[in-house]
Design a protein around this motif. Structure first.
Motif, short mmCIF file in Angstrom:
data_model
loop_
_atom_site.label_atom_id
_atom_site.label_comp_id
_atom_site.label_asym_id
_atom_site.label_seq_id
_atom_site.Cartn_x
_atom_site.Cartn_y
_atom_site.Cartn_z
N MET A 63 0.84 -1.18 0.00
CA MET A 63 0.00 0.00 0.00
C MET A 63 0.88 1.24 0.00
O MET A 63 1.90 1.28 0.66
N THR A 64 0.41 2.23 -0.71
CA THR A 64 1.16 3.48 -0.71
C THR A 64 0.82 4.27 0.53
O THR A 64 -0.14 3.98 1.25
N VAL A 65 1.61 5.28 0.78
CA VAL A 65 1.40 6.12 1.95
C VAL A 65 0.03 6.80 1.88
O VAL A 65 -0.67 6.90 2.89
N ILE A 66 -0.35 7.22 0.69
CA ILE A 66 -1.64 7.89 0.53
C ILE A 66 -2.78 6.92 0.86
O ILE A 66 -3.74 7.28 1.51
N LEU A 110 -7.02 5.29 4.55
CA LEU A 110 -7.61 4.23 5.35
C LEU A 110 -7.72 4.67 6.81
O LEU A 110 -8.75 4.46 7.46
N VAL A 111 -6.67 5.29 7.34
CA VAL A 111 -6.69 5.77 8.72
C VAL A 111 -7.77 6.82 8.90
O VAL A 111 -8.52 6.80 9.88
N VAL A 112 -7.87 7.76 7.97
CA VAL A 112 -8.90 8.80 8.05
C VAL A 112 -10.28 8.18 8.04
O VAL A 112 -11.16 8.56 8.82
N SER A 127 -9.03 11.37 -4.62
CA SER A 127 -8.92 12.79 -4.34
C SER A 127 -7.54 13.14 -3.77
O SER A 127 -6.90 14.11 -4.20
N LEU A 128 -7.08 12.35 -2.81
CA LEU A 128 -5.76 12.59 -2.23
C LEU A 128 -4.66 12.43 -3.27
O LEU A 128 -3.69 13.19 -3.28
#
Length: 86
Positions: free
Chosen positions: A1-4, A9-11, A50-51
């Protein structure tokens, strides 16, 4: 998984209230409501998109800024060497 992806996912997890969420979302998980899963997944996908777009735009702005700074630096007059040192 990428950082984004991880950040999105955390958000999403934080906005859903995490594992101890009470109320309607927790009840939906207990019932195994497939609609809420697909809704959350599509919301997460759109947030990641979006990110990703925001990240690309910021990277492009930074690239243009660096290019502009380089051009300005190249246009500046260079100071001549000291007359006594050749």
């Amino acid at each position: 998984m990428t950082v984004i992806s991880v950040a999105a996912l955390v958000v999403q997890l934080m906005s859903a209230g995490g594992a101890g969420a009470q109320g309607e979302q927790a009840a939906g998980r207990e019932r195994g409501d497939p609609g809420s899963v697909s809704t959350n997944l599509s919301a997460l996908k759109s947030e990641v998109t979006s990110l990703s777009e925001r990240f690309k735009a910021a990277r492009e702005r930074r690239r243009l800024q660096a290019e502009q700074e380089k051009q300005e630096w190249e246009r500046e007059p260079k100071t001549p060497a000291s007359p006594g040192r050749e």
